[in-house]
Design an enzyme around this catalytic site. Structure first.
Site, PDB file in Angstrom:
ATOM      1  N   GLU A 110      21.998   7.008  35.809  1.00  0.00           N
ATOM      2  CA  GLU A 110      22.691   5.727  35.898  1.00  0.00           C
ATOM      3  C   GLU A 110      21.971   4.805  36.884  1.00  0.00           C
ATOM      4  O   GLU A 110      21.802   3.601  36.635  1.00  0.00           O
ATOM      5  CB  GLU A 110      24.145   5.932  36.328  1.00  0.00           C
ATOM      6  CG  GLU A 110      24.959   4.643  36.337  1.00  0.00           C
ATOM      7  CD  GLU A 110      26.416   4.853  36.731  1.00  0.00           C
ATOM      8  OE1 GLU A 110      27.146   3.857  36.821  1.00  0.00           O
ATOM      9  OE2 GLU A 110      26.813   6.013  36.960  1.00  0.00           O
ATOM     10  N   GLU A 149      34.258   8.964  41.871  1.00  0.00           N
ATOM     11  CA  GLU A 149      34.831   8.301  40.694  1.00  0.00           C
ATOM     12  C   GLU A 149      34.479   9.073  39.427  1.00  0.00           C
ATOM     13  O   GLU A 149      35.328   9.304  38.555  1.00  0.00           O
ATOM     14  CB  GLU A 149      34.309   6.864  40.617  1.00  0.00           C
ATOM     15  CG  GLU A 149      34.716   6.118  39.366  1.00  0.00           C
ATOM     16  CD  GLU A 149      33.620   5.202  38.851  1.00  0.00           C
ATOM     17  OE1 GLU A 149      33.277   5.297  37.662  1.00  0.00           O
ATOM     18  OE2 GLU A 149      33.088   4.406  39.656  1.00  0.00           O
ATOM     19  N   HIS A 176      31.122   6.460  44.579  1.00  0.00           N
ATOM     20  CA  HIS A 176      30.857   6.379  43.146  1.00  0.00           C
ATOM     21  C   HIS A 176      30.816   7.768  42.509  1.00  0.00           C
ATOM     22  O   HIS A 176      31.300   7.978  41.383  1.00  0.00           O
ATOM     23  CB  HIS A 176      29.528   5.644  42.939  1.00  0.00           C
ATOM     24  CG  HIS A 176      29.071   5.582  41.524  1.00  0.00           C
ATOM     25  ND1 HIS A 176      27.940   6.228  41.072  1.00  0.00           N
ATOM     26  CD2 HIS A 176      29.593   4.952  40.436  1.00  0.00           C
ATOM     27  CE1 HIS A 176      27.784   5.998  39.786  1.00  0.00           C
ATOM     28  NE2 HIS A 176      28.771   5.231  39.370  1.00  0.00           N
TER      29      HIS A 176
END
Length: 424
Positions: free
Chosen positions: A128, A50, A47
């Site tokens: 997040e 990304e 992640h």
């Protein structure tokens, strides 16, 4: 559905899916790598990568250069990471298709990974993680898989933890990138207003990426829960007015011949506003606002899940009602329910595939994870042959109470209190 499959000179696969009635095109690049390919010290690396792909390349030195190039042509762009794959897409006016291809290639294979930028992004991802943990509707599904797959990376959160995000090194992240961002593990799909004239550009960009020097480490097998007389529980104490509850059972893996029947079972149980759970739990008893069922196949297992936000005062009645519907499903479904579920899947798929992004996603997923690429029409043909007896057999196998895992979020001091209030 019209599509062509191509193999670039370096072995990377490509699909072109032209269709009329649109002036847009989607470029979608998917890699077979996600959080389950990580080891404990770098949980969250897939992640993290990304995010970092949008932070600047040699030709486009910072994040503004990337976003401005796409914003200037009105493009829609994003990326996402799962436990098994990572994908990047740009959807734009087909007149700017060359830009979309070039920019995605530049991001994915020429990003700078500036240390200062990487360190700044660590904090973004921690926030997040906090965002998802503060959202009980999202968080409860993470808790369910933590418990179902405890002991394997499949049970880890995709975003990692605050500790791993703060401590994983730049060298470890780049080594992970180098191992998995290789032609053999990727596919590029272009859907919409496109023709074979784009192939030379694909060869000059994605086709120039160096092949893998060695096969990367495979993911560890899923820790699939065995039968037990004791319900597996994962309860998180949080002051909420609504109780989030997810009930999960081990499902079928990608490509399993039973998966289509499981898909239809999920629609019949909780896939529509006329489904069994929606009618019994919400419409007849008013115990929830939403309730849904789903079957998610993974590489070596799957998850059949029922998820709902329930009224705290009548939690026991709600859980009892859900379990009764699951038990009833094991006795079979009606011919009408099956026919309507098949038509529902057909109709939803047709609507989704009006979007070039959905078409690209379909063929990319088929290419990377299935033994044979099936078109949507071929999948629907398989689905149409599923019988009521097959759905019943799948329900009996999947909805086995001895394989049940339950996750919940609400004002419970411990699992014992939740069990008592839920009647478990």
């Amino acid at each position: 559905m019209k599509h062509t499959r191509h193999t670039l000179k370096n072995g990377m696969r490509a699909h072109l899916i032209p269709f009329e009635g649109t002036d847009a095109a989607t470029v979608f690049v998917l890699f077979k790598v996600g959080s389950r390919y990580e080891h404990a010290a770098i949980n969250g690396a897939a992640h993290y990568l990304e995010h970092l792909m949008f932070k600047g390349t040699k030709r486009r030195p910072n994040t503004l250069d990337i976003s401005r190039a796409l914003d200037a042509v009105g493009a829609d762009y994003n990326a996402f990471t799962s436990k098994s794959w990572t994908g990047y897409h740009v959807k734009a006016d087909a007149a700017h298709l060359d830009l979309a291809v070039d920019l995605l290639h530049d991001m994915l294979f020429h990003s700078k990974f500036d240390k200062a930028e990487m360190d700044r992004e660590r904090g973004v991802i921690v926030e997040e993680i906090n965002m998802y943990r503060d959202n009980p509707m999202m968080r409860v599904e993470e808790l369910l898989e933590q418990e179902m797959f405890a002991g394997s990376p499949l049970g880890w959160d995709i975003g990692g933890t605050e500790k791993t995000m703060r401590t994983m090194t730049r060298e470890a992240v780049l080594a992970f990138r180098d191992a998995y961002y290789v032609p053999e593990r990727g596919v590029v799909v272009i859907a919409g207003k496109v023709d074979k004239g784009i192939l030379p550009l694909l060869e000059r960009t994605f086709g120039k990426v160096a092949r893998a020097k060695k096969e990367p480490s495979p993911h560890l097998p899923a820790a699939i829960p065995s039968s037990s007389q004791k319900i597996r529980l994962n309860v998180e104490n949080k002051k909420t007015k609504q109780i989030q509850v997810a009930l999960g059972f081990p499902g079928y893996p990608i490509g399993d011949p039973h998966a289509p029947a499981a898909h239809l079972l999920s629609v019949i149980l909780g896939g529509t506003m006329s489904s069994r759970l929606f009618i019994s739990v919400r419409e007849r008893k008013g115990l929830c606002y939403f309730i849904r069922a789903s079957h998610q196949p993974m590489e070596d297992t799957g998850v059949f899940q029922v998820h709902s936000g329930l009224e705290a005062a009548r939690l026991k009645v709600a859980v009892k009602t859900i379990l009764a519907e699951l038990a009833k499903a094991r006795k079979g479904v009606t011919a009408r329910e099956l026919a309507e579920a098949k038509e529902n899947v057909r109709g939803r798929l047709r609507l989704n595939l009006e979007d070039s992004s959905e078409r690209a996603d379909w063929f990319a997923t088929q290419e990377l994870f299935y033994p044979k690429v099936k078109s949507p029409e071929e999948y629907l043909a398989v689905l149409s042959k599923v019988t009521a007896a097959q759905v019943k057999a799948v329900a009996k196998e999947l909805l086995d109470p001895s394989k049940l895992t339950v996750a919940a979020i609400g004002p419970f001091k411990d699992e014992k209190e939740f069990k008592k209030r839920a009647g478990l």
